[in-house]
Design a protein around this motif. Sequence first.
Motif, mmCIF file in Angstrom:
data_model
loop_
_atom_site.group_PDB
_atom_site.id
_atom_site.type_symbol
_atom_site.label_atom_id
_atom_site.label_comp_id
_atom_site.label_asym_id
_atom_site.label_seq_id
_atom_site.Cartn_x
_atom_site.Cartn_y
_atom_site.Cartn_z
ATOM 1 N N ILE A 13 0.840 -1.205 0.000
ATOM 2 C CA ILE A 13 0.000 0.000 0.000
ATOM 3 C C ILE A 13 0.871 1.249 0.000
ATOM 4 O O ILE A 13 0.626 2.201 -0.741
ATOM 5 C CB ILE A 13 -0.961 -0.018 1.207
ATOM 6 C CG1 ILE A 13 -2.014 -1.117 1.017
ATOM 7 C CG2 ILE A 13 -1.621 1.332 1.401
ATOM 8 C CD1 ILE A 13 -2.871 -1.380 2.235
ATOM 9 N N GLU A 14 1.916 1.239 0.839
ATOM 10 C CA GLU A 14 2.827 2.383 0.890
ATOM 11 C C GLU A 14 3.536 2.572 -0.442
ATOM 12 O O GLU A 14 3.695 3.687 -0.925
ATOM 13 C CB GLU A 14 3.848 2.177 2.007
ATOM 14 C CG GLU A 14 4.761 3.357 2.214
ATOM 15 C CD GLU A 14 5.707 3.140 3.375
ATOM 16 O OE1 GLU A 14 6.871 3.579 3.254
ATOM 17 O OE2 GLU A 14 5.304 2.535 4.377
ATOM 18 N N TRP A 15 3.965 1.485 -1.058
ATOM 19 C CA TRP A 15 4.641 1.553 -2.347
ATOM 20 C C TRP A 15 3.722 2.139 -3.408
ATOM 21 O O TRP A 15 4.123 2.995 -4.189
ATOM 22 C CB TRP A 15 5.103 0.142 -2.754
ATOM 23 C CG TRP A 15 5.839 0.123 -4.055
ATOM 24 C CD1 TRP A 15 7.132 0.458 -4.260
ATOM 25 C CD2 TRP A 15 5.304 -0.234 -5.332
ATOM 26 N NE1 TRP A 15 7.458 0.322 -5.593
ATOM 27 C CE2 TRP A 15 6.339 -0.100 -6.280
ATOM 28 C CE3 TRP A 15 4.057 -0.652 -5.764
ATOM 29 C CZ2 TRP A 15 6.154 -0.369 -7.612
ATOM 30 C CZ3 TRP A 15 3.883 -0.917 -7.109
ATOM 31 C CH2 TRP A 15 4.917 -0.780 -8.015
ATOM 32 N N LYS A 16 2.448 1.697 -3.423
ATOM 33 C CA LYS A 16 1.491 2.231 -4.401
ATOM 34 C C LYS A 16 1.272 3.720 -4.192
ATOM 35 O O LYS A 16 1.162 4.484 -5.146
ATOM 36 C CB LYS A 16 0.162 1.484 -4.306
ATOM 37 C CG LYS A 16 0.152 0.163 -4.993
ATOM 38 C CD LYS A 16 -1.253 -0.412 -4.981
ATOM 39 C CE LYS A 16 -1.356 -1.592 -5.906
ATOM 40 N NZ LYS A 16 -2.731 -2.095 -5.982
ATOM 41 N N ALA A 17 1.194 4.150 -2.933
ATOM 42 C CA ALA A 17 1.000 5.572 -2.646
ATOM 43 C C ALA A 17 2.187 6.384 -3.145
ATOM 44 O O ALA A 17 2.012 7.452 -3.744
ATOM 45 C CB ALA A 17 0.789 5.788 -1.154
ATOM 46 N N ASN A 18 3.397 5.880 -2.923
ATOM 47 C CA ASN A 18 4.594 6.599 -3.383
ATOM 48 C C ASN A 18 4.658 6.655 -4.904
ATOM 49 O O ASN A 18 5.038 7.679 -5.474
ATOM 50 C CB ASN A 18 5.857 5.940 -2.826
ATOM 51 C CG ASN A 18 6.018 6.179 -1.344
ATOM 52 O OD1 ASN A 18 5.481 7.140 -0.811
ATOM 53 N ND2 ASN A 18 6.738 5.311 -0.682
ATOM 54 N N GLY A 20 2.087 6.617 -6.896
ATOM 55 C CA GLY A 20 1.054 7.568 -7.297
ATOM 56 C C GLY A 20 1.521 9.003 -7.168
ATOM 57 O O GLY A 20 1.292 9.832 -8.052
ATOM 58 N N LYS A 21 2.206 9.307 -6.067
ATOM 59 C CA LYS A 21 2.739 10.661 -5.870
ATOM 60 C C LYS A 21 3.780 10.989 -6.939
ATOM 61 O O LYS A 21 3.807 12.092 -7.469
ATOM 62 C CB LYS A 21 3.355 10.786 -4.481
ATOM 63 C CG LYS A 21 2.354 10.808 -3.362
ATOM 64 C CD LYS A 21 3.056 10.885 -2.020
ATOM 65 C CE LYS A 21 2.077 10.745 -0.872
ATOM 66 N NZ LYS A 21 2.768 10.745 0.435
#
Length: 63
Positions: A13-18, A20-21
């Motif tokens: 989840i953290e990787w996907k958020a990064n 996306g940013k």
Amino acid sequence: MLQALGEMLLGLIEWKANVGKLLARLLWSGTGMMTENRSDDPAYKKNLQRLIEHHRRFEESKE
């Protein structure tokens, strides 16, 4: 086992958020629209000036 699965899920989840940013930054940088400060944005300045002129004309018409 569940703890390891949970940590993997949180990492994903953290990787996907990064990612996306990063993609958002690349998109905005590519279009030249990203500015550090909103008041530095040419479109914002132009729209603000239009708004000020509109209100000035409105106030002058009331007098």
